[in-house]
Design a protein around this motif. Structure first.
Motif, PDB file in Angstrom:
ATOM      1  N   ARG A 112     -11.804  17.238  39.034  1.00 55.50           N
ATOM      2  CA  ARG A 112     -11.111  18.481  39.430  1.00 55.50           C
ATOM      3  C   ARG A 112     -12.023  19.685  39.229  1.00 55.50           C
ATOM      4  O   ARG A 112     -12.159  20.530  40.133  1.00 55.50           O
ATOM      5  CB  ARG A 112      -9.846  18.638  38.603  1.00 55.50           C
ATOM      6  CG  ARG A 112      -9.071  19.935  38.821  1.00 55.50           C
ATOM      7  CD  ARG A 112      -8.185  20.223  37.636  1.00 55.50           C
ATOM      8  NE  ARG A 112      -8.967  20.337  36.410  1.00 55.50           N
ATOM      9  CZ  ARG A 112      -8.482  20.177  35.180  1.00 55.50           C
ATOM     10  NH1 ARG A 112      -7.201  19.861  35.000  1.00 55.50           N
ATOM     11  NH2 ARG A 112      -9.269  20.315  34.122  1.00 55.50           N
ATOM     12  N   ASP A 113     -12.641  19.784  38.057  1.00 53.96           N
ATOM     13  CA  ASP A 113     -13.500  20.934  37.756  1.00 53.96           C
ATOM     14  C   ASP A 113     -14.720  20.986  38.676  1.00 53.96           C
ATOM     15  O   ASP A 113     -15.178  22.069  39.061  1.00 53.96           O
ATOM     16  CB  ASP A 113     -13.950  20.885  36.292  1.00 53.96           C
ATOM     17  CG  ASP A 113     -12.791  21.057  35.321  1.00 53.96           C
ATOM     18  OD1 ASP A 113     -11.711  21.497  35.770  1.00 53.96           O
ATOM     19  OD2 ASP A 113     -12.962  20.741  34.130  1.00 53.96           O
ATOM     20  N   HIS A 114     -15.252  19.829  39.037  1.00 56.07           N
ATOM     21  CA  HIS A 114     -16.401  19.768  39.949  1.00 56.07           C
ATOM     22  C   HIS A 114     -16.017  20.325  41.319  1.00 56.07           C
ATOM     23  O   HIS A 114     -16.762  21.111  41.918  1.00 56.07           O
ATOM     24  CB  HIS A 114     -16.872  18.326  40.075  1.00 56.07           C
ATOM     25  CG  HIS A 114     -18.111  18.147  40.910  1.00 56.07           C
ATOM     26  ND1 HIS A 114     -19.378  18.433  40.448  1.00 56.07           N
ATOM     27  CD2 HIS A 114     -18.269  17.712  42.192  1.00 56.07           C
ATOM     28  CE1 HIS A 114     -20.268  18.185  41.392  1.00 56.07           C
ATOM     29  NE2 HIS A 114     -19.618  17.748  42.462  1.00 56.07           N
ATOM     30  N   LEU A 115     -14.866  19.924  41.818  1.00 57.17           N
ATOM     31  CA  LEU A 115     -14.396  20.407  43.109  1.00 57.17           C
ATOM     32  C   LEU A 115     -14.167  21.912  43.093  1.00 57.17           C
ATOM     33  O   LEU A 115     -14.526  22.624  44.036  1.00 57.17           O
ATOM     34  CB  LEU A 115     -13.118  19.669  43.504  1.00 57.17           C
ATOM     35  CG  LEU A 115     -13.297  18.213  43.929  1.00 57.17           C
ATOM     36  CD1 LEU A 115     -11.985  17.455  43.819  1.00 57.17           C
ATOM     37  CD2 LEU A 115     -13.834  18.128  45.347  1.00 57.17           C
ATOM     38  N   ILE A 116     -13.573  22.405  42.026  1.00 54.94           N
ATOM     39  CA  ILE A 116     -13.310  23.840  41.924  1.00 54.94           C
ATOM     40  C   ILE A 116     -14.612  24.623  41.878  1.00 54.94           C
ATOM     41  O   ILE A 116     -14.751  25.682  42.498  1.00 54.94           O
ATOM     42  CB  ILE A 116     -12.450  24.133  40.679  1.00 54.94           C
ATOM     43  CG1 ILE A 116     -11.039  23.547  40.855  1.00 54.94           C
ATOM     44  CG2 ILE A 116     -12.365  25.637  40.413  1.00 54.94           C
ATOM     45  CD1 ILE A 116     -10.174  23.636  39.618  1.00 54.94           C
ATOM     46  N   ARG A 117     -15.587  24.087  41.175  1.00 47.01           N
ATOM     47  CA  ARG A 117     -16.880  24.781  41.046  1.00 47.01           C
ATOM     48  C   ARG A 117     -17.551  24.963  42.402  1.00 47.01           C
ATOM     49  O   ARG A 117     -18.098  26.019  42.694  1.00 47.01           O
ATOM     50  CB  ARG A 117     -17.794  23.984  40.112  1.00 47.01           C
ATOM     51  CG  ARG A 117     -19.203  24.571  39.989  1.00 47.01           C
ATOM     52  CD  ARG A 117     -20.088  23.711  39.102  1.00 47.01           C
ATOM     53  NE  ARG A 117     -21.446  24.236  39.033  1.00 47.01           N
ATOM     54  CZ  ARG A 117     -22.458  23.626  38.414  1.00 47.01           C
ATOM     55  NH1 ARG A 117     -22.234  22.459  37.793  1.00 47.01           N
ATOM     56  NH2 ARG A 117     -23.664  24.166  38.415  1.00 47.01           N
ATOM     57  N   TYR A 118     -17.483  23.931  43.247  1.00 45.28           N
ATOM     58  CA  TYR A 118     -18.234  23.974  44.498  1.00 45.28           C
ATOM     59  C   TYR A 118     -17.405  24.412  45.704  1.00 45.28           C
ATOM     60  O   TYR A 118     -17.956  24.931  46.678  1.00 45.28           O
ATOM     61  CB  TYR A 118     -18.874  22.614  44.778  1.00 45.28           C
ATOM     62  CG  TYR A 118     -20.035  22.331  43.860  1.00 45.28           C
ATOM     63  CD1 TYR A 118     -21.299  22.861  44.132  1.00 45.28           C
ATOM     64  CD2 TYR A 118     -19.870  21.581  42.703  1.00 45.28           C
ATOM     65  CE1 TYR A 118     -22.366  22.628  43.283  1.00 45.28           C
ATOM     66  CE2 TYR A 118     -20.933  21.341  41.839  1.00 45.28           C
ATOM     67  CZ  TYR A 118     -22.184  21.873  42.138  1.00 45.28           C
ATOM     68  OH  TYR A 118     -23.234  21.650  41.279  1.00 45.28           O
ATOM     69  N   LEU A 119     -16.090  24.224  45.661  1.00 41.41           N
ATOM     70  CA  LEU A 119     -15.261  24.575  46.815  1.00 41.41           C
ATOM     71  C   LEU A 119     -14.426  25.827  46.604  1.00 41.41           C
ATOM     72  O   LEU A 119     -13.936  26.413  47.566  1.00 41.41           O
ATOM     73  CB  LEU A 119     -14.331  23.408  47.180  1.00 41.41           C
ATOM     74  CG  LEU A 119     -14.987  22.048  47.428  1.00 41.41           C
ATOM     75  CD1 LEU A 119     -13.956  21.070  47.961  1.00 41.41           C
ATOM     76  CD2 LEU A 119     -16.157  22.174  48.394  1.00 41.41           C
ATOM     77  N   SER A 125     -15.334  10.652  48.931  1.00 44.02           N
ATOM     78  CA  SER A 125     -16.551   9.870  48.725  1.00 44.02           C
ATOM     79  C   SER A 125     -17.422  10.472  47.636  1.00 44.02           C
ATOM     80  O   SER A 125     -17.982   9.760  46.806  1.00 44.02           O
ATOM     81  CB  SER A 125     -17.332   9.801  50.045  1.00 44.02           C
ATOM     82  OG  SER A 125     -18.576   9.163  49.863  1.00 44.02           O
ATOM     83  N   LYS A 126     -17.505  11.801  47.612  1.00 36.01           N
ATOM     84  CA  LYS A 126     -18.431  12.454  46.679  1.00 36.01           C
ATOM     85  C   LYS A 126     -17.919  12.518  45.243  1.00 36.01           C
ATOM     86  O   LYS A 126     -18.726  12.600  44.304  1.00 36.01           O
ATOM     87  CB  LYS A 126     -18.741  13.863  47.184  1.00 36.01           C
ATOM     88  CG  LYS A 126     -19.664  13.884  48.406  1.00 36.01           C
ATOM     89  CD  LYS A 126     -20.185  15.275  48.709  1.00 36.01           C
ATOM     90  CE  LYS A 126     -21.247  15.236  49.783  1.00 36.01           C
ATOM     91  NZ  LYS A 126     -21.878  16.564  50.025  1.00 36.01           N
ATOM     92  N   VAL A 127     -16.595  12.491  45.052  1.00 37.73           N
ATOM     93  CA  VAL A 127     -16.094  12.569  43.674  1.00 37.73           C
ATOM     94  C   VAL A 127     -15.337  11.314  43.250  1.00 37.73           C
ATOM     95  O   VAL A 127     -14.874  11.227  42.115  1.00 37.73           O
ATOM     96  CB  VAL A 127     -15.191  13.803  43.467  1.00 37.73           C
ATOM     97  CG1 VAL A 127     -15.926  15.084  43.793  1.00 37.73           C
ATOM     98  CG2 VAL A 127     -13.894  13.692  44.264  1.00 37.73           C
ATOM     99  N   ALA A 140     -19.286  24.112  52.301  1.00 37.43           N
ATOM    100  CA  ALA A 140     -19.232  23.859  50.855  1.00 37.43           C
ATOM    101  C   ALA A 140     -19.152  22.365  50.550  1.00 37.43           C
ATOM    102  O   ALA A 140     -19.813  21.867  49.632  1.00 37.43           O
ATOM    103  CB  ALA A 140     -18.037  24.591  50.250  1.00 37.43           C
ATOM    104  N   VAL A 141     -18.346  21.626  51.308  1.00 43.82           N
ATOM    105  CA  VAL A 141     -18.209  20.182  51.071  1.00 43.82           C
ATOM    106  C   VAL A 141     -19.522  19.471  51.363  1.00 43.82           C
ATOM    107  O   VAL A 141     -19.950  18.587  50.604  1.00 43.82           O
ATOM    108  CB  VAL A 141     -17.073  19.600  51.929  1.00 43.82           C
ATOM    109  CG1 VAL A 141     -17.052  18.073  51.818  1.00 43.82           C
ATOM    110  CG2 VAL A 141     -15.723  20.167  51.497  1.00 43.82           C
TER     111      VAL A 141
END
Length: 483
Positions: A107-114, A161-163, A210-211
């Protein structure tokens, strides 16, 4: 009884508004027997977006009692009855289901990049490691249809796929639990909780960038690559000569084949090997020669324009892409297109000085500071005119929204024909602006008022006219001696 999870009606309303608030068509609602319970019943209904929350609120308590889960497909269909892949017409969100491993880290990874999700939902499920399962939603600033819908589904697959998320969401028809209802797998009841909600929206093109740029934190799942391999089962060169029949009989749908062909010709235009007109003619010829049966021309043109718009959003205007006025064309109904409309129709009467953050409006005699926000009203009327010409209610609401109007006003201030440097104002020191005209103090001649002079000051008196203040001053200092 008080310890049992309860239906959260406010969360249901918020959730449905975020998913379907500006979409047209019908929202698919599904009741599915919970896994690990005796109930295997499944049913499907279709409701207008404005009615879906009320319907869910009515049936959620009974569904929980019957051990049924409440799902929606986060998309709309044109007509009620079916929600297969070919029936889906639009989505308003980008969604991911994080259902395994270190869900907090993902979750935190997605928020950081998206960026901050519009909604974060705890689905009610728990991973084998005891972590909360999450659903994350990024609301789109406008409905994704046609090529944009295809792009949104691809991005769902790529995110998973990425996370290491649930790869089922590479299927556009994949349903998802409704926030505010009850999760009851294996008879264990838990709330589907809406953990956070914001009003933030994202442009699909920005999310795509971003993705694509987001680094992976998981081994990419095989399904994502298998599906990509299927999508790329034939090269563009092979498609130029192969017959593609409807229904995917030849291992390639007509939609995907034509998307590849259109994409090929758009690249040819961008690299200077064809003009837009030549590309459109070639696409029509390809459709007639190899697609069985060929797409109707109006549908082909819609898809061509949709892919052209996505390409321009990602890479800027096409070489040689011109409007009737000879300027670079913006994607239809985009904020940029609205700016171009405003500049064409109203721009000659407005200038903007960025260093002051100030608009000026031409009155016919002088450039006057806009102290009442008249420029916003002018933009508002331009946006309204475009909205009234659009036959899609969702697009009408977006085009006439405060968000769009303010964005267009902001962008217009940077247009070269409107943006003005402070040093350009009142630079003609020997010109005196008066109500009757502009006086050249070197020669005494009086000329017309002109926008190009950028004069922001004007006298109250005119040449040859009376000036009560000056005459009173002379009367005072001469003690009435007219000689």
């Amino acid at each position: 009884m008080d310890d049992l999870p309860q239906i959260d009606f406010e969360a249901i309303n918020t959730y449905c508004e975020a998913l379907f608030g500006y979409l047209d068509g019908y929202a698919p609602l599904r009741l599915i027997g919970e896994k690990g319970t005796p109930n295997s019943k499944a049913s499907q209904e279709f409701h207008h977006p404005e009615d879906i929350a009320k319907k869910i609120a009515r049936i959620a308590p009974q569904a929980a009692a019957r051990q049924e889960a409440v799902y929606v497909v986060p998309c709309t269909v044109a007509q009620p009855g079916r929600a297969k892949e070919q029936d889906i017409v639009a989505t308003g969100v980008l969604v991911i289901d994080i259902d395994n491993g270190d869900t907090d880290a993902k979750r935190d990874h997605l928020i950081r990049y998206l960026g901050t999700p519009t909604m974060i939902v705890a689905s009610g499920g728990i991973t084998d490691e005891g972590n909360t399962k999450f659903h994350l939603y990024w609301r789109l600033s406008e409905a994704a249809e046609g090529a944009d819908l295809k792009l949104a589904v691809h991005l769902r697959s790529l995110m998973a796929s990425k996370v290491g998320g649930d790869d089922s969401f590479d299927n556009v028809t994949q349903p998802i639990r409704v926030a505010g209802t009850i999760h009851g797998k294996h008879g264990i009841l838990a709330s589907v909780r809406l953990l956070s909600h914001t009003q933030v929206e994202y442009h699909l093109a920005d999310l795509a960038t971003a993705v694509e740029a987001m680094p992976s934190i998981a081994t990419p799942n095989a399904k994502h690559y298998d599906n990509n391999a299927k999508r790329q089962s034939r090269s563009t060169e092979e498609l130029m000569t192969a017959s593609i029949r409807e229904g995917g009989q030849d291992g390639e749908t007509r939609y995907l084949a034509l998307s590849k062909i259109i994409g090929h010709w758009l690249r040819m235009v961008r690299t200077g090997h064809a003009t837009l007109q030549e590309a459109w003619i070639a696409i029509q010829q390809q459709n007639a020669a190899t697609i069985r049966p060929p797409w109707p021309e109006d549908r082909l043109l819609r898809e061509f324009k949709a892919l052209l718009r996505v390409d321009c959003e990602n890479h800027g205007p096409m070489p040689g892409q011109k409007t009737d006025e000879g300027e670079d064309a913006a994607p239809e109904f985009s904020d940029d297109a609205l700016v171009q409309l405003f500049v064409r129709e109203c721009g000659r009467d407005w200038i903007y000085v960025a260093v002051w953050g100030q608009w000026f409006r031409w009155t016919g005699t002088v450039w006057r500071r806009d102290a009442v926000g008249a420029v916003v009203q002018a933009v508002r009327l331009a946006c309204r005119a475009v909205a009234n010409k659009n036959n899609k209610p969702a697009d009408q609401r977006r085009l006439a929204s405060a968000k769009t109007i303010l964005a267009v006003a902001k962008l217009a201030g940077s247009d070269p024909s409107i943006a003005t440097d402070i040093d350009q104002l009142d630079q003609h020191v020997m010109l005196l602006n008066t109500p009757e005209g502009v006086v050249d103090l070197d020669t005494g001649s009086v000329g017309p008022h002109e926008r190009r002079l950028l004069l922001t000051q004007i006298t109250h008196a005119s040449p040859g006219g009376g000036c009560p203040t000056w005459m009173s001053f002379l009367q005072t200092i001469t003690a009435g001696d007219a000689s």
